[in-house]
Design a protein around this motif. Structure first.
Motif, PDB file in Angstrom:
ATOM      1  N   GLY A  91     -12.962  -0.363 -11.881  1.00  0.00           N
ATOM      2  CA  GLY A  91     -13.509   0.347 -10.732  1.00  0.00           C
ATOM      3  C   GLY A  91     -14.864   0.960 -11.039  1.00  0.00           C
ATOM      4  N   SER A  92     -15.365   1.724 -10.078  1.00  0.00           N
ATOM      5  CA  SER A  92     -16.622   2.452 -10.301  1.00  0.00           C
ATOM      6  C   SER A  92     -16.457   3.465 -11.421  1.00  0.00           C
ATOM      7  N   THR A  93     -15.211   3.877 -11.664  1.00  0.00           N
ATOM      8  CA  THR A  93     -14.952   4.804 -12.768  1.00  0.00           C
ATOM      9  C   THR A  93     -15.589   4.288 -14.053  1.00  0.00           C
ATOM     10  N   HIS A 117     -17.613  12.668  -7.985  1.00  0.00           N
ATOM     11  CA  HIS A 117     -16.261  12.220  -8.309  1.00  0.00           C
ATOM     12  C   HIS A 117     -15.925  12.602  -9.747  1.00  0.00           C
ATOM     13  N   ASP A 197     -24.141   6.859  -7.935  1.00  0.00           N
ATOM     14  CA  ASP A 197     -22.757   6.458  -7.696  1.00  0.00           C
ATOM     15  C   ASP A 197     -22.681   6.104  -6.207  1.00  0.00           C
ATOM     16  N   HIS A 200     -18.915   4.160  -2.392  1.00  0.00           N
ATOM     17  CA  HIS A 200     -18.492   3.910  -1.006  1.00  0.00           C
ATOM     18  C   HIS A 200     -19.519   3.108  -0.204  1.00  0.00           C
ATOM     19  N   SER A 225     -18.155   0.307  -5.674  1.00  0.00           N
ATOM     20  CA  SER A 225     -16.766  -0.181  -5.649  1.00  0.00           C
ATOM     21  C   SER A 225     -16.674  -1.316  -4.627  1.00  0.00           C
ATOM     22  N   HIS A 227     -14.345  -3.109  -4.221  1.00  0.00           N
ATOM     23  CA  HIS A 227     -12.984  -3.139  -3.664  1.00  0.00           C
ATOM     24  C   HIS A 227     -12.823  -2.151  -2.517  1.00  0.00           C
ATOM     25  N   LYS A 228     -13.728  -1.193  -2.400  1.00  0.00           N
ATOM     26  CA  LYS A 228     -13.524  -0.194  -1.337  1.00  0.00           C
ATOM     27  C   LYS A 228     -13.969  -0.731   0.021  1.00  0.00           C
TER      28      LYS A 228
HETATM   29  C1  LIG Z   1     -17.673   8.891  -4.982  1.00  0.00           C
HETATM   30  C2  LIG Z   1     -16.735   8.109  -5.854  1.00  0.00           C
HETATM   31  N1  LIG Z   1     -17.180   7.619  -7.008  1.00  0.00           N
HETATM   32  C3  LIG Z   1     -16.403   6.903  -7.837  1.00  0.00           C
HETATM   33  C4  LIG Z   1     -15.080   6.668  -7.518  1.00  0.00           C
HETATM   34  C5  LIG Z   1     -14.243   5.876  -8.461  1.00  0.00           C
HETATM   35  O1  LIG Z   1     -14.140   4.595  -7.963  1.00  0.00           O
HETATM   36  P1  LIG Z   1     -13.002   3.583  -8.433  1.00  0.00           P
HETATM   37  O2  LIG Z   1     -11.761   4.021  -7.737  1.00  0.00           O
HETATM   38  O3  LIG Z   1     -13.531   2.263  -7.981  1.00  0.00           O
HETATM   39  O4  LIG Z   1     -12.891   3.689  -9.919  1.00  0.00           O
HETATM   40  C6  LIG Z   1     -14.561   7.154  -6.311  1.00  0.00           C
HETATM   41  C7  LIG Z   1     -13.158   6.899  -5.934  1.00  0.00           C
HETATM   42  O5  LIG Z   1     -12.679   7.300  -4.927  1.00  0.00           O
HETATM   43  C8  LIG Z   1     -15.404   7.905  -5.463  1.00  0.00           C
HETATM   44  O6  LIG Z   1     -14.944   8.425  -4.312  1.00  0.00           O
END
Ligand SMILES: Cc1ncc(COP(=O)(O)O)c(C=O)c1O
Length: 487
Positions: A91-93, A117, A197, A200, A225, A227-228
């Motif tokens: 994920g973006s994480t 986040h 980041d 979204h 992301s 996937h979002k």
């Molecule tokens: C602003 C923001 N950045 C990063 C993330 C992390 O994204 P991911 O769930 O793809 O790891 C989220 C997840 O909700 C988010 O809202």
């Protein structure tokens, strides 16, 4: 390689491999076959497991891409307008962690929007960064926080020219998107890179109805992301790079550290397919979702429900048309109750807070989904007799964050939970917080672990305690006590 947007090189390689039906003496142990004794599960997974592969001679290696993954990433860079794109399976994480670690060594300074986040905060903790949190701009009509105003960024850059990067998060969860160009230009004039980041906003800049993307606005590293809001599988995300201000090899190196050495091929291939859909269908990818969202918005007329709309006279931000941020204008149902009622009627929202329910539309949205939502809302209005009630007055938020404009001192975020003690709130002043304190609304951390409890924060916490505000993060949600770091 000559780029052919109509190809999905990684997905096609997996399909070719699966069709060979070779005897597999490599991981994973399922060898492409669903052997569980639950027939429903077998049926569901049977189609997918043959492409759940590993690093083989024809499937390339995410961490050292030279074959089909390199080709798929080059196509993604072309599609999104990046110099280099890296696929993310965490994920973006994972992207947020790697971009922070890639620019910042222990003790170096980062300018970071306060409302980010937790993956950003975790990245700052891992990096051992000294962080100056920039107060966000707050939209007075909705009380929702967006990116810091350009003047706030300018003041931070002037005061901290040694900053290693400026980190912004845009759009917010409600789809409110700001124009980042002034802030990016100011940072670049000082040769400070801008990390965004954009979890979204992977669709931004892909249709005239959407706001510009962070890459288009000149950001150096952008995490999205896929996937979002695009059609990739959950955990599928991308990190894009451009310009000379960030070391691409450092970011690659940290991606190797924070991501699995066994990344999921179905997830990576879904990034390839999501990119191909966008590359080939372009704006048409979103026509159905946009039409459905617009029809749903129009269908709210005559109901007690309203959708958040950009009030450009008050704030320079746009609203993502794929996010429908609903509220009960009579003020009877809060966001959580409205979300729960919708869920009972078969419409499951992305999230809710005390006022709003956020509904996300995407490439897979069908017109009948919008019709179901409108029918559910009309049913809720009838059963709660909302039509008979007058609209509640517009709520103006004189938020603490809107008022707290001054830049805080740099802080090294504290990641350890063990060396804290709980003290009475009055005794916490001047001490370093040992936990996060996040009042809801607006959901912006007022304290990160390691930040000093200033007199104005202590007074504000006492005010929130008296008002019975909802507090997240703090172990004592009533705020009678607060955890602080042991001296
Ligand atoms: C602003 C923001 N950045 C990063 C993330 C992390 O994204 P991911 O769930 O793809 O790891 C989220 C997840 O909700 C988010 O809202």
């Amino acid at each position: 390689m000559r780029l052919d947007a109509n190809r999905a090189p990684l997905y096609e390689a997996l399909e070719r491999h699966a069709e060979r039906r070779a005897a597999a003496f490599h991981v994973p142990g399922h060898k492409g076959r669903a052997t569980w004794d639950k027939t429903d599960a077998v049926r569901r997974y049977a189609e997918l497991l043959p492409i759940d592969l590993t690093e083989l001679s024809d499937t390339d290696d995410l961490h050292h891409p030279e074959g089909v993954i390199a080709d798929a990433e080059a196509l993604a860079a072309d599609c999104f307008g990046a110099e280099e794109t890296r696929f993310l399976v965490g994920g973006s994480t994972a992207g947020n962690l790697a971009m922070i670690l890639g620019v910042c060594r222990p003790g170096e300074l980062m300018l970071v929007q306060r409302n980010v986040h937790k993956s950003v905060v975790h990245g700052l903790m891992l990096a051992g960064a000294r962080v100056v949190f920039l107060p966000p701009a707050v939209d007075p009509a909705s009380g929702l926080a967006v990116v810091p105003a350009a003047e706030t960024v300018r003041e931070a850059l002037r005061r901290y020219p040694e900053a290693k990067a400026l980190l912004l998060s845009n759009p917010n969860y409600y789809g409110m998107a700001s124009d980042l160009r002034d802030s990016i230009r100011e940072a670049h004039e000082r040769r400070i890179p801008v990390l965004v980041d954009e979890a979204h906003g992977p669709h931004f800049g892909r249709h005239p109805a959407f706001p510009a993307s962070a890459l288009q606005m000149g950001a150096d590293v952008v995490v999205q992301s896929a996937h979002k809001m695009l059609s990739a599988m959950t955990m599928g995300a991308m990190l894009h790079l451009q310009g000379q201000l960030v070391s691409k090899s450092a970011v690659r190196q940290y991606l190797r550290m924070v991501q699995s050495s066994s990344p999921s091929y179905p997830i990576m291939a879904s990034l390839d397919l999501a990119r191909r859909e966008l590359h080939m269908k372009k704006e048409r990818s979103f026509e159905q979702a946009l039409r459905t969202a617009d029809e749903t918005r129009a269908g709210l007329a005559g109901t007690p429900f309203k959708a958040l709309a950009a009030d450009t006279t008050r704030g320079p931000y746009a609203i993502d048309p794929l996010k429908l941020v609903l509220f009960d204008a009579t003020g009877t149902l809060d966001g959580f109750s409205l979300r729960d009622e919708l869920e009972r009627l078969g419409c499951i929202a992305e999230m809710a807070d005390d006022r709003y329910v956020v509904l996300a539309f995407g490439t897979g949205t069908r017109p009948d989904n919008g019709q179901s939502l409108l029918a559910a809302l009309k049913h809720i209005a009838r059963t709660h007799r909302l039509e008979d009630r007058p609209a509640a007055g517009r709520r103006e938020e004189a938020s603490f964050f809107a008022l707290a404009k001054e830049l805080p001192e740099p802080v090294i975020l504290h990641g350890e939970a063990d060396d804290t003690e709980a003290v009475e709130l009055g005794q916490a002043e001047g001490r370093a917080a040992g936990e996060w304190v996040i009042p809801y609304p607006p959901g912006i951390p007022v304290l990160y672990p390691g930040e000093i409890v200033t007199p104005s924060i202590r007074k504000q916490l006492e005010r929130w305690r008296k008002q019975g505000a909802r507090i997240q993060g703090a172990s004592d949600a009533t705020l009678r006590t607060l955890k602080v770091l042991k001296r």
